[in-house]
Structure formats: structure tokens, C-alpha cells
Design a protein around this motif. Structure first.
Motif, PDB file in Angstrom:
ATOM      1  N   ARG A  69      39.872  37.250  49.033  1.00 51.18           N
ATOM      2  CA  ARG A  69      39.094  37.582  48.193  1.00 51.18           C
ATOM      3  C   ARG A  69      39.573  38.912  47.511  1.00 51.18           C
ATOM      4  NH1 ARG A  69      32.441  38.450  49.785  1.00 51.18           N
ATOM      5  NH2 ARG A  69      31.606  39.241  47.741  1.00 51.18           N
ATOM      6  N   GLN A  71      38.756  42.042  44.445  1.00 49.83           N
ATOM      7  CA  GLN A  71      37.690  42.955  44.052  1.00 49.83           C
ATOM      8  C   GLN A  71      36.901  42.438  42.852  1.00 49.83           C
ATOM      9  OE1 GLN A  71      39.775  46.663  43.002  1.00 49.83           O
ATOM     10  NE2 GLN A  71      41.192  46.378  44.548  1.00 49.83           N
ATOM     11  N   GLU A  72      35.559  43.112  42.847  1.00 53.72           N
ATOM     12  CA  GLU A  72      34.674  42.844  42.047  1.00 53.72           C
ATOM     13  C   GLU A  72      34.357  44.115  41.156  1.00 53.72           C
ATOM     14  OE1 GLU A  72      31.263  41.371  44.150  1.00 53.72           O
ATOM     15  OE2 GLU A  72      32.429  40.115  45.425  1.00 53.72           O
ATOM     16  N   ASP A  74      32.646  45.384  37.054  1.00 49.07           N
ATOM     17  CA  ASP A  74      32.493  45.037  35.539  1.00 49.07           C
ATOM     18  C   ASP A  74      33.791  44.901  34.879  1.00 49.07           C
ATOM     19  OD1 ASP A  74      29.669  45.243  35.909  1.00 49.07           O
ATOM     20  OD2 ASP A  74      29.617  47.415  34.862  1.00 49.07           O
ATOM     21  N   PRO A  77      37.631  41.576  36.256  1.00 45.44           N
ATOM     22  CA  PRO A  77      38.278  40.247  35.780  1.00 45.44           C
ATOM     23  C   PRO A  77      39.046  40.705  34.599  1.00 45.44           C
ATOM     24  CG  PRO A  77      35.785  40.048  36.416  1.00 45.44           C
ATOM     25  CD  PRO A  77      36.235  41.696  36.535  1.00 45.44           C
ATOM     26  N   TRP A 152      31.339  36.958  34.572  1.00 41.94           N
ATOM     27  CA  TRP A 152      32.517  36.672  35.408  1.00 41.94           C
ATOM     28  C   TRP A 152      31.972  37.594  36.705  1.00 41.94           C
ATOM     29  CZ3 TRP A 152      38.230  35.416  34.609  1.00 41.94           C
ATOM     30  CH2 TRP A 152      38.180  34.621  33.196  1.00 41.94           C
ATOM     31  N   LYS A 153      32.057  36.908  37.994  1.00 42.90           N
ATOM     32  CA  LYS A 153      31.472  37.717  38.993  1.00 42.90           C
ATOM     33  C   LYS A 153      32.567  37.622  40.202  1.00 42.90           C
ATOM     34  CE  LYS A 153      28.782  39.794  42.097  1.00 42.90           C
ATOM     35  NZ  LYS A 153      28.475  41.181  41.824  1.00 42.90           N
ATOM     36  N   TYR A 154      32.645  36.640  40.763  1.00 43.21           N
ATOM     37  CA  TYR A 154      33.633  36.481  41.845  1.00 43.21           C
ATOM     38  C   TYR A 154      35.303  36.091  41.524  1.00 43.21           C
ATOM     39  CZ  TYR A 154      29.312  36.792  44.602  1.00 43.21           C
ATOM     40  OH  TYR A 154      27.997  37.160  44.770  1.00 43.21           O
ATOM     41  N   PHE A 173      38.088  32.204  39.218  1.00 40.87           N
ATOM     42  CA  PHE A 173      37.087  32.969  38.756  1.00 40.87           C
ATOM     43  C   PHE A 173      35.687  32.267  39.094  1.00 40.87           C
ATOM     44  CE2 PHE A 173      40.995  34.638  37.134  1.00 40.87           C
ATOM     45  CZ  PHE A 173      40.910  35.957  37.369  1.00 40.87           C
ATOM     46  N   GLN A 176      28.100  34.443  38.621  1.00 42.69           N
ATOM     47  CA  GLN A 176      27.250  34.892  39.306  1.00 42.69           C
ATOM     48  C   GLN A 176      26.537  33.865  40.334  1.00 42.69           C
ATOM     49  OE1 GLN A 176      27.173  35.431  36.302  1.00 42.69           O
ATOM     50  NE2 GLN A 176      26.328  37.463  35.552  1.00 42.69           N
ATOM     51  N   ASN A 204      40.269  42.699  47.843  1.00 45.01           N
ATOM     52  CA  ASN A 204      39.249  43.175  48.245  1.00 45.01           C
ATOM     53  C   ASN A 204      39.087  43.562  49.587  1.00 45.01           C
ATOM     54  OD1 ASN A 204      36.444  43.696  48.908  1.00 45.01           O
ATOM     55  ND2 ASN A 204      35.817  42.314  47.270  1.00 45.01           N
ATOM     56  N   LEU A 211      28.586  35.602  50.110  1.00 42.02           N
ATOM     57  CA  LEU A 211      28.366  35.903  48.918  1.00 42.02           C
ATOM     58  C   LEU A 211      27.118  36.039  48.337  1.00 42.02           C
ATOM     59  CD1 LEU A 211      31.267  33.446  47.206  1.00 42.02           C
ATOM     60  CD2 LEU A 211      31.752  35.626  47.903  1.00 42.02           C
TER      61      LEU A 211
END
Length: 394
Positions: A69, A71-72, A74, A77, A152-154, A173, A176, A204, A211
């Protein structure tokens, strides 16, 4: 395998799944049971059968094994995709519910002087929006992408050994809701070290499979046609001088994408059969036409420009199966198609039964020149829908 053996295997798999109470069986265990029944089932399709998102299934079955996994945040991505420009040759994959586009090649980098150009006010706004959603490249060339990074989130790094023993490395990718936004597969030996460095830098610290997936947003109800000033809308359509202005026009009138075509000027929009997509691709291959194919989702639009070669039906899809370009369309789920003329440019769009745009096509043209006549002739010959005459009489 004899039919009764296949039935017995399917029944065994079904019993395995049903015998595992939701509270007692982990998602990984339920997935293993499903794979016993359907060993060739794609992860996305397996997730749908298990009533989870693809991201949840990937994390639950892979983290600690083949999945890391990332990192997340803004800007994460965008920064990962910026670094991914160093991967060299990749296979870029974008999909929606009824289509998949895959392109192998090398992404172009954005030149510094391309950051600022002399544009009028409208085009300057479009440029600013584009600059917020780029990652230092991917504009044109072999890997041609348009990003909406806010969706884009994960992010995950996947290193999965294949049947031939070769490890497949990819950056995957998701949005949400856990739906695939975009995937990049490493296709060169030189890219392996770059991939490993990206994983190390963006790993991460919490390698949790849990999630916080959000429910899919509810699609806004389409406004009644009676509330649209169709005459004013058609006049505005006819005044377009750049095809890129169309999206803004649709937004201004508060219409859905398909509604905007259904209510367009009768001489500018022709409804065609959903399966006309087959004729379009077959004729493009036969005539060796240069086309553009746009396919995407709310997070990424991917574009292919060039010729198509091998076209055939297989695996429940109508496909382009070329060495470095694949397009897979579940055209049996298509509900409608349109040939559209805007600002002197002819395109073709296909929608599914939910009114979602699946794929659109353009004829490739040189800058400041019209599209080839062969493209216009080919699209004009596409089979008309049964209700096309009623449409023309609006």
C-alpha cells in the motif's frame, strides 16, 4: 471436461461460498472459494461477485504478499505519476464499466516552454484546468492521459509472479469508492529499479488492508427535456468554433452528456445503432484510417491515436488486439450511439444502458486542417438507429 463434471465443480464452488458465513469467513477466504469455482475470473469481476470494491479485494488478498500500500494525500497521486515518467516503456490501462483501453509505449514529458502559451480567455481557463491535472507529461504521444487527480484516492504497488515465472510489476490507483482509476505496468528491465525506488519512497507506513471506501456517488437525475431551452441550446451549438468548448456548453445548460446529443441540432447529430461500433472499427482497420479512441472514467481519460489492425470478438468483448494497443468493448451493454458534428469536427460516441459514455472516436487530423474525407464518409455510412427518422423530425 465433461458437462456434468463442470456442473459439479461450479456447484462445489457455490457451496463453498455459501457455506462461509459473512461474519466467519474473511474476504480472502471467500475469494479463494470463488476462484475454485471460476479460476479465470478477473479481480474486478470477482470483487463484484463478492460485493466489494476491486481496491478492497486487492488489499485484502495481496497486502503482505504481492501488494504494497502506498501513501495517500492530495498531491501523492500526481507525484507518483510524475516519477513514473522515469519508468520508460509501460503499459497504461484505463477502464470503465463496459470498456478497457491498453497502450504500451513511452510517455512524453512536458517541455518547460509548453507551460505558458498565448491563449484567449476561454482557452486560458482550459489551460489552467489542464495544468492542475497533469504530472509533468502524458500529453500526446504513445501514453496519452488526462487526469482528474481529485478523484484519485488509493494507490498500490503490485508485484505478481506470472505463470511463466516472470514478475509483473504495476502501480494501481483507485478512486474513493475503490474503483480502478488507472494502472501502469512496467515493461522494461530498466524500469524495475525505478519502480522499486517509487515503492520505497511512497510506501505507506501502515500496511493495513482496511480501506475506508465511500459509497459510489449517486448520479444526478437528468433534467426533463421540457426544462431545456432547446432553441437557445442549438443556437449556441452552431456558434461553437472549437470542439473543446462543448463540455462547457453542456455544463451551462445543465444537461447530461447523452441528453446534450439527443437535443442537439438535427443536422449535427445522427443516432446510430449501438453495434455500429463494430463497423466503425472494422472499416477503420480495413481502410487503414488513423483514428483517436477516448475511453475513461471520472479519474482518468486515456487516448489512443493511430491505426488499428486486428479486430475481433472474443471473451464477451469486441476487441482491437494489436501488439501495442488493445481496446476491449462490451458492446452488448451499449444502448445508443451518435455521429456528432461540432465546430467542423466529426466524432462518434457510444453510451451504455445507464447513460454513461463508454467510448468516443475521432478521425485524426493535422493541426488547422479538416478531418480526412475518408473518416467523414465512413462515419456517415454507419447504420442508423431505428428511431433516427423521429430524431431528424424534431
Amino acid at each position: 471436461m465433461k458437462p456434468h463434471h463442470r456442473f459439479a465443480l461450479a456447484l462445489t464452488g457455490a457451496l463453498l461460498i455459501s457455506a462461509l458465513p459473512a461474519g466467519a469467513a474473511s474476504l480472502a477466504e471467500r475469494y479463494d472459494a470463488l476462484r475454485t469455482e471460476q479460476p479465470k475470473l478477473a479481480l474486478r469481476d470477482a470483487a463484484a461477485k463478492l460485493n466489494v470494491s476491486e481496491a478492497e479485494l486487492l488489499a485484502s488478498t495481496g497486502i503482505g504478499k504481492t501488494v504494497i500500500r502506498l501513501q495517500e494525500g492530495d498531491n501523492v497521486p500526481r507525484e507518483i505519476m510524475r516519477r513514473a515518467l522515469d519508468l520508460g516503456k509501460v503499459m497504461a490501462l484505463t477502464r470503465n464499466e463496459n470498456g478497457v483501453i491498453e497502450r504500451t509505449g513511452v510517455a512524453m514529458r512536458l517541455k518547460p516552454q509548453e507551460e505558458i502559451t498565448g491563449l484567449d480567455a476561454d482557452k486560458e481557463k482550459e489551460r489552467e484546468a489542464r495544468m492542475r491535472n497533469i504530472a509533468g507529461g502524458y500529453l500526446g504521444g504513445e501514453i496519452d492521459l488526462r487526469f482528474t487527480f481529485k478523484n484519485w484516492k488509493y494507490a498500490f504497488a503490485v508485484a505478481q509472479p506470472g505463470k511463466d515465472g516472470v514478475v509483473s510489476r504495476s502501480l494501481q490507483f483507485f478512486d474513493q469508492s475503490g474503483n480502478a482509476a488507472h494502472k501502469l505496468y512496467v515493461k522494461s528491465d530498466e524500469g524495475v529499479a525505478v519502480f522499486d525506488k517509487i515503492v520505497a519512497d511512497f510506501r505507506n507506513p501502515e500496511q493495513s488492508a482496511e480501506l475506508k471506501v465511500a459509497a459510489a456517488p449517486v448520479r444526478p437525475a437528468e433534467k426533463p427535456d421540457s426544462t431545456i431551452d432547446v432553441k437557445e441550446y442549438q443556437m449556441a451549438w452552431n456558434e461553437l468554433n472549437d470542439v473543446h468548448q462543448f463540455n462547457r456548453l453542456v455544463t451551462e445548460f445543465g444537461m447530461s452528456r447523452e441528453q446534450s446529443l439527443r437535443l442537439g441540432p438535427p443536422d449535427k447529430v445522427q443516432r446510430i445503432t449501438p453495434q455500429a461500433v463494430r463497423q466503425l472499427l472494422e472499416e477503420s482497420a480495413k481502410q487503414k484510417l488513423d483514428i483517436m479512441a477516448f475511453l475513461g472514467n471520472d479519474a482518468t481519460i486515456q487516448i489512443y491515436s493511430g491505426k488499428v489492425g486486428k479486430v475481433q470478438e472474443a471473451g464477451g468483448y469486441f476487441n482491437v488486439l494489436d501488439p501495442e494497443f488493445n481496446l476491449h468493448l462490451r458492446d452488448k451493454a451499449f444502448h445508443s450511439g451518435y455521429v456528432i458534428k461540432r465546430a467542423g469536427v466529426t466524432s462518434v460516441e457510444f453510451f451504455d444502458h445507464n447513460g454513461e459514455l463508454v467510448v468516443s472516436f475521432f478521425g485524426v487530423r493535422e493541426r488547422n486542417k479538416p478531418q480526412p474525407q475518408s473518416w467523414n464518409d465512413m462515419t456517415a455510412a454507419l447504420p442508423k438507429a431505428a428511431d433516427a427518422s423521429r430524431q431528424a423530425s424534431r
